[in-house]
Design a protein around this motif. Structure first.
Motif, short mmCIF file in Angstrom:
data_model
loop_
_atom_site.label_atom_id
_atom_site.label_comp_id
_atom_site.label_asym_id
_atom_site.label_seq_id
_atom_site.Cartn_x
_atom_site.Cartn_y
_atom_site.Cartn_z
N ILE A 87 19.19 -28.61 33.20
CA ILE A 87 18.19 -29.10 32.26
C ILE A 87 16.84 -28.50 32.61
CG2 ILE A 87 16.99 -31.16 31.40
CD1 ILE A 87 19.55 -32.73 32.02
N VAL A 88 16.17 -27.94 31.60
CA VAL A 88 14.84 -27.34 31.83
C VAL A 88 13.76 -28.01 30.98
CG1 VAL A 88 15.76 -25.11 32.55
CG2 VAL A 88 15.29 -25.52 30.11
N GLY A 89 14.15 -28.96 30.16
CA GLY A 89 13.15 -29.65 29.35
C GLY A 89 13.75 -30.84 28.63
N GLN A 90 12.90 -31.78 28.27
CA GLN A 90 13.30 -32.96 27.50
C GLN A 90 12.13 -33.35 26.61
OE1 GLN A 90 14.47 -36.34 29.87
NE2 GLN A 90 14.90 -37.65 28.10
N ARG A 91 12.43 -33.65 25.34
CA ARG A 91 11.38 -34.01 24.39
C ARG A 91 11.80 -35.19 23.55
NH1 ARG A 91 10.75 -28.35 21.63
NH2 ARG A 91 12.80 -28.05 22.57
N ALA A 92 10.81 -35.91 23.06
CA ALA A 92 11.07 -37.07 22.20
C ALA A 92 10.21 -36.98 20.95
CB ALA A 92 10.76 -38.37 22.95
N GLY A 93 10.73 -37.47 19.85
CA GLY A 93 9.98 -37.52 18.60
C GLY A 93 10.40 -38.73 17.79
N ILE A 94 9.62 -39.02 16.78
CA ILE A 94 9.93 -40.14 15.89
C ILE A 94 10.16 -39.58 14.49
CG2 ILE A 94 9.15 -42.33 14.92
CD1 ILE A 94 7.43 -42.67 17.44
N ARG A 95 11.37 -39.78 13.98
CA ARG A 95 11.72 -39.24 12.67
C ARG A 95 11.19 -40.16 11.57
NH1 ARG A 95 16.40 -39.77 15.81
NH2 ARG A 95 17.36 -37.84 16.56
N PRO A 96 10.64 -39.61 10.50
CA PRO A 96 10.10 -40.43 9.41
C PRO A 96 11.18 -40.86 8.43
CG PRO A 96 9.66 -38.14 8.97
CD PRO A 96 10.37 -38.17 10.30
N ALA A 97 12.06 -41.72 8.87
CA ALA A 97 13.17 -42.17 8.04
C ALA A 97 12.75 -43.37 7.19
CB ALA A 97 14.37 -42.54 8.91
N THR A 98 13.60 -43.72 6.22
CA THR A 98 13.29 -44.82 5.30
C THR A 98 14.46 -45.80 5.26
OG1 THR A 98 14.24 -43.64 3.42
CG2 THR A 98 11.91 -43.29 3.87
N LYS A 99 14.20 -46.98 4.70
CA LYS A 99 15.22 -48.03 4.64
C LYS A 99 16.44 -47.59 3.85
CE LYS A 99 12.78 -51.46 6.61
NZ LYS A 99 13.16 -52.15 7.85
N ASP A 100 16.20 -46.90 2.72
CA ASP A 100 17.33 -46.51 1.86
C ASP A 100 17.77 -45.06 2.07
OD1 ASP A 100 15.29 -45.15 0.65
OD2 ASP A 100 15.44 -46.17 -1.29
N ARG A 101 17.23 -44.43 3.11
CA ARG A 101 17.59 -43.05 3.47
C ARG A 101 17.28 -42.05 2.35
NH1 ARG A 101 23.22 -43.44 6.98
NH2 ARG A 101 22.48 -45.01 8.46
N ARG A 102 16.27 -42.34 1.57
CA ARG A 102 15.82 -41.43 0.54
C ARG A 102 14.34 -41.13 0.74
NH1 ARG A 102 20.36 -40.70 0.42
NH2 ARG A 102 21.89 -41.06 -1.24
N PRO A 103 13.90 -39.93 0.40
CA PRO A 103 12.48 -39.60 0.58
C PRO A 103 11.56 -40.53 -0.21
CG PRO A 103 13.78 -37.63 0.14
CD PRO A 103 14.69 -38.80 -0.10
N LEU A 104 10.30 -40.53 0.21
CA LEU A 104 9.26 -41.30 -0.46
C LEU A 104 8.25 -40.33 -1.03
CD1 LEU A 104 8.74 -44.01 2.32
CD2 LEU A 104 9.80 -44.41 0.08
N MET A 105 8.21 -40.22 -2.34
CA MET A 105 7.23 -39.34 -2.96
C MET A 105 6.78 -39.91 -4.29
SD MET A 105 9.73 -36.14 -3.97
CE MET A 105 10.50 -36.13 -2.38
N GLY A 106 5.55 -39.61 -4.62
CA GLY A 106 5.00 -40.13 -5.86
C GLY A 106 3.52 -40.40 -5.70
N LEU A 107 2.95 -41.07 -6.69
CA LEU A 107 1.52 -41.36 -6.71
C LEU A 107 1.27 -42.83 -6.47
CD1 LEU A 107 0.52 -39.15 -9.78
CD2 LEU A 107 0.40 -38.58 -7.34
N HIS A 108 0.15 -43.13 -5.85
CA HIS A 108 -0.23 -44.50 -5.53
C HIS A 108 -0.34 -45.32 -6.82
CE1 HIS A 108 -2.70 -47.85 -4.10
NE2 HIS A 108 -2.30 -47.52 -2.88
N PRO A 109 0.16 -46.56 -6.82
CA PRO A 109 0.15 -47.36 -8.05
C PRO A 109 -1.24 -47.66 -8.60
CG PRO A 109 0.86 -48.66 -6.14
CD PRO A 109 0.84 -47.24 -5.71
N ALA A 110 -2.26 -47.66 -7.75
CA ALA A 110 -3.62 -47.96 -8.21
C ALA A 110 -4.52 -46.73 -8.24
CB ALA A 110 -4.25 -49.04 -7.32
#
Length: 358
Positions: free
Chosen positions: A280-303
């Protein structure tokens, strides 16, 4: 107007969307905080049409995979970069039962189109435990994400369309024509902040479900497998004698720190499939931007229709981003409606039920 679009965040999502809009003739400014932890810079960048223990076809694979091939290939040519790597994914069977199950699944034409035949199991045998053989998934590979991100960043820097800054929401002015930030005006502001979106006061009501993941970098001197191997974990060739091994999935302790538990888990899995020594020469950690329904979040703010979001790509960012950025660009330019599966309108009830929606 200073620019048509201000995009906040230069991970995979922000980079792909910025390039997509720029290619359509829009003037785009990218804002990125270089010292902020980034999931994209840890990601292995694998794209794979058949995933999971049950060999499930990736959602919309028939549309995503031809699109990503064209998209990344075009950028490589235009920016004289190299980051798109094609590879089959070898999946050793764990048992006779799994072999029979997978072979039955491959009778389905929608699965069979992504399976290579015949498989040279013998070529893997000196390096990989495969007493029952295995199958190879085609049309797969990986994007060298750091190289891709640097190519995009260099392009926008050269055109004076890149700003290194921590985006402060207190500096944002929203008006009828668009938004104002640091004295400049923009037609639309799109947030592409990955897991940091949960701290965005405009979009903190969205149903995020972030997932922490860890990977190892290992050196092997006599490993002669050039394809990706996947059996519970992946082993991915990166460069001469260097390989990436991953990944863990945890929904707790959502920080950016590597752990001994994560390392032990990956080593246990690696030792079960690998026949040769490694270090082993390295180890890394990250946080994946997942969602509750496993679908992307895109669109415009409601207000605030001048403010949008392109997020929630989860573990499949390099696969999902090109196709959905193209769809989102059509939507932003008024050419078509967004697919309801990805449009944040599906979650507006969460916004309106909030006590103090922004």
């Amino acid at each position: 107007m200073s620019a048509d679009y201000l995009i906040v965040g230069q991970g995979v999502a922000g980079s792909v969307l910025a390039w997509t809009l720029q290619e359509r003739g829009k003037n785009v400014v990218l804002v990125n905080a270089p010292n902020r932890p980034s999931a994209s810079r840890v990601a292995a960048g694998i794209f794979n049409p058949l995933t999971g223990r049950k060999l499930v076809r990736t959602w919309k694979a028939d549309e995503l995979f031809p699109f990503l091939k064209q998209f990344y290939g075009d950028i490589e040519k235009k920016l004289n970069a190299s980051f798109l790597h094609f590879s089959t994914i070898y999946r050793p069977y764990r048992s006779i039962e799994e072999q029979n199950t997978y072979l039955a699944l491959t009778a389905d034409p929608s699965i069979a189109q992504y399976i290579a035949e015949p498989v040279d199991n013998q070529s893997y045998r000196p390096f990989i435990q495969n007493p029952y053989g295995g199958l190879e998934v085609t049309r797969a590979g990986w994007v060298d994400v750091p190289v891709f991100l640097k190519a995009i960043q260099d392009f926008f820097r050269q055109h004076d369309q890149y700003i290194e800054a921590d985006f402060d929401h207190g500096e944002l002015v929203i008006n009828a024509e668009g938004v104002e930030w640091r004295g400049q005006t923009y037609g639309k502001l799109i947030f592409c902040e990955g897991p940091h979106a949960k701290d965005n006061p405009l979009f903190n009501w969205l149903p995020y479900n972030p997932v922490k993941g860890q990977v190892l970098d290992v050196m092997m001197d006599n490993y002669r497998v050039t394809n990706i191997v996947n059996q519970g974990i992946f082993i991915m060739p990166v460069e001469s004698n260097l390989y990436r091994v991953g990944a863990t999935y945890t929904w707790h302790d959502l920080d950016w720190q590597t752990t001994e538990d994560g390392k032990a888990f990956l080593e246990q899995k690696l030792q079960a499939v690998l026949k040769i020594p490694y270090r082993i020469v390295g180890q890394r950690a990250g946080i994946r931007p997942a969602t509750k329904d496993r679908r992307p979040l895109m669109g415009l703010h409601p207000a605030h229709p001048a403010i949008g979001i392109f997020n929630g790509l989860g573990t499949k960012g390099v696969s999902l981003a090109p196709f959905w950025a193209d769809q989102f660009a059509d939507f932003l330019e008024g050419r078509k409606e967004l697919d309801p599966e990805v449009n944040i309108e599906r979650t507006f009830s969460l916004y309106y039920s909030g006590k103090n929606p922004v």
